[in-house]
Design an enzyme around this catalytic site. Sequence first.
Site, PDB file in Angstrom:
ATOM      1  N   ASP A 185      -1.247  -9.339  41.808  1.00  0.00           N
ATOM      2  CA  ASP A 185      -0.709 -10.694  41.658  1.00  0.00           C
ATOM      3  C   ASP A 185      -0.658 -11.280  43.059  1.00  0.00           C
ATOM      4  O   ASP A 185       0.202 -10.927  43.862  1.00  0.00           O
ATOM      5  CB  ASP A 185       0.689 -10.610  41.027  1.00  0.00           C
ATOM      6  CG  ASP A 185       1.416 -11.956  41.026  1.00  0.00           C
ATOM      7  OD1 ASP A 185       0.803 -12.976  41.407  1.00  0.00           O
ATOM      8  OD2 ASP A 185       2.601 -11.977  40.651  1.00  0.00           O
TER       9      ASP A 185
ATOM     10  N   LYS B 136      -1.584 -19.938  49.826  1.00  0.00           N
ATOM     11  CA  LYS B 136      -2.336 -19.986  48.567  1.00  0.00           C
ATOM     12  C   LYS B 136      -2.651 -21.436  48.173  1.00  0.00           C
ATOM     13  O   LYS B 136      -3.661 -21.719  47.541  1.00  0.00           O
ATOM     14  CB  LYS B 136      -1.521 -19.304  47.466  1.00  0.00           C
ATOM     15  CG  LYS B 136      -2.209 -19.222  46.118  1.00  0.00           C
ATOM     16  CD  LYS B 136      -1.362 -18.406  45.155  1.00  0.00           C
ATOM     17  CE  LYS B 136      -1.926 -18.374  43.759  1.00  0.00           C
ATOM     18  NZ  LYS B 136      -1.067 -17.550  42.868  1.00  0.00           N
TER      19      LYS B 136
ATOM     20  N   GLU C 164      -3.042 -16.127  35.469  1.00  0.00           N
ATOM     21  CA  GLU C 164      -1.699 -15.548  35.560  1.00  0.00           C
ATOM     22  C   GLU C 164      -0.966 -15.554  34.211  1.00  0.00           C
ATOM     23  O   GLU C 164      -0.405 -14.526  33.822  1.00  0.00           O
ATOM     24  CB  GLU C 164      -0.883 -16.290  36.633  1.00  0.00           C
ATOM     25  CG  GLU C 164      -1.358 -15.952  38.039  1.00  0.00           C
ATOM     26  CD  GLU C 164      -0.907 -16.944  39.105  1.00  0.00           C
ATOM     27  OE1 GLU C 164      -0.082 -17.825  38.804  1.00  0.00           O
ATOM     28  OE2 GLU C 164      -1.382 -16.819  40.251  1.00  0.00           O
TER      29      GLU C 164
ATOM     30  N   ASP D  10       6.491 -20.275  34.327  1.00  0.00           N
ATOM     31  CA  ASP D  10       6.417 -19.534  35.598  1.00  0.00           C
ATOM     32  C   ASP D  10       7.049 -20.345  36.714  1.00  0.00           C
ATOM     33  O   ASP D  10       6.461 -21.307  37.208  1.00  0.00           O
ATOM     34  CB  ASP D  10       4.937 -19.224  35.900  1.00  0.00           C
ATOM     35  CG  ASP D  10       4.749 -18.443  37.209  1.00  0.00           C
ATOM     36  OD1 ASP D  10       5.725 -18.300  37.981  1.00  0.00           O
ATOM     37  OD2 ASP D  10       3.613 -17.987  37.453  1.00  0.00           O
TER      38      ASP D  10
END
Length: 639
Positions: free
Chosen positions: A25, A93, A198, A220
């Site tokens: 992850d 990211k 994800e 999330d």
Amino acid sequence: MALLQISEPGQSPVPHQFKRAIGIDLGTTNSLVAAVANKGGADNGIAKVINDTEGRAILPSVVNYAASGAQYVGYEAQAIAADDPFNTLASFKRLMGRGLNDVSDTSQFQIVTPNDALTDTADKNDVIRIATAAGEVTATQASAEILKCLTARAADALGGAIEGAVITVPAYFDDAQRQATKDAATIAGLNVLRLINEPTAAAVAYGLDKADDRYIVVYDLGGGTFDVSILQLSEGVFEVLSTGGNSALGGDDFDLAIVQWALSQANISAEQLSAQEYRRLLIDARAAKESLTDNDSVTVSIQSSSVTWAGELTKVGFDALIDALVTATIAACKASLNDADLTAGEIADVVLVGGSTRVPLVREQVTALFQQAPKTDVDPDQVVALGAAIQANSLIGNSRDSDLLLLDVIPLSLGIETMGGLVEKIIHRNTSIPSTRAQEFTTYKDGQTALAVHVVQGERDLVSDCRSLARFELRGIPPMVAGAARIEVVFNVDADGILDVSAKETITGVSAHVQVKPSYGLEESEIAQMLKASYSHASEDRDARMLAEQRVEAEGLVDAVNMALAQDGHLLNDVERADIDAAIAAVLAIVGQSDTQAISDAVAALGRVTDTFATRRMDQSVRAALQGKNIEDVADGSL
Ligand code: ADP
Ligand code: MG
């Protein structure tokens, strides 16, 4: 004619030897690595997160580039961050696969670097580079450091080199962002088995891929981002129906809310603190927030050269500070439900992902919206990595569970243009990937030596209503009569959604191919739009297809008759010839119009007046063929 062949790619070999595969992850704030333990061992086939030597599962996604050229990763980098903010990269990211053109406001990135460090080299589309004491680095390189660190950790724990990895990416990542993630893996020397979404990984961690068909929401809430995804599970295949969220809303904002509260309570402004002091307050605020998940109140303090302050923050007080932020996530969930044409009541499961979903107020509001308790059994920090590990274990061939290969689907049909501007679908929408389909086509005209292959995507019948993906030509087809050549067109969509189309003339073996990237080129909303159009235009499309097919048939027949007349016109008397010429003229007069029935009638009329001619030509060619041949030659079908 249209032979459809289906081959089965990506079949995993029967497991004989356990291979070391990991799931990673690669998070904005934190990254984790997990693996499925070897069968026969104590943990027998269960996915587990791999801890570092100090027993910590999480690796903060932070990299410090020191002047010495050394790189510090994770907690080490985080520890240096307060003292060396300019050379410490976090939240990178957000820059993956992005150029300065894509990001209007680089200040939203918590990249600890002076503003002028975002160097604008030659091209605005260039990847963003960040100046550090060790030179310019990219988000891809920093991600590679995280991957290297996690891979080394896993190799130590599993006792040998890692043979393959599944890396997760947000569902909304486009092709450039996915490619950048793959590049990071290449830099880290890691073999990527597949990138998976994800939310899909989280659903797999809960074993939902084994469940009956249903709708699933994955909520999330991480450190800096909020993502909500609505998945449709059908026969073990997950399809992303909609995604939403806020790329600038997460646990960090909860921390900031506490910082602002503390500053106002202490009656000072942020400017009165040095960069280091401010950073320390931020770190304290985060600790306070996390503590309030299990405690009713916590002490927050500010220590600076000029002020010393301490105060109590209660859970009720904290809830009030973050209420608007949590409500914003609920609004985003409602918008995504709307996009997916679903109501909250139609959702079978709600999966929580991300450390910030531990915050009690978040759980309360999610429960209230969906009228059910969300799934929380699996650690929300680990759930994505665990799902990725289960996938990796399956893809590398350790598990017989081949169902798990069927995770992603093609959102829109893929096909090629055929005569008349029509689309022949080769891979249909919702086919799971990887997938390979081959179909044979042939030439339309006598002596045709090249074939134009036009690859399109969409559900409509006419090329003009679909999206053009690529064009290429197959040349060097030996001249043959129309319909004799055998051209095999193969569509191969790999596990990452990248399409490769090849065309091969099977007699001579001449071939040509092109690679296109269809799946991620379109926004979800565009896909939805194209699907809606295909439903609403279904009858219109059927009519258009019939007209186009009728035109192709008419033009083909006129060509064939003209060819025959040129060769064997002498077989006809003047009256017969005049009838045929008139019938041809009748077809040509109507073929450009849109009356399918009239064209069909004219074609039928031309067929009737050429009947006798065709019979005479047949007799003539049979007589010619029989001359000088024995009966075996005729019997083997070589006529
Ligand atoms: P990302 O996906 O962005 O990498 P994570 O899912 O790891 O982020 O979530 C990190 C966030 O979760 C941080 O803001 C962290 O403070 C928050 N968090 C972790 N544990 C808790 C907790 N016990 N209570 C509240 N927030 C928490
Ligand atoms: Mg995350």
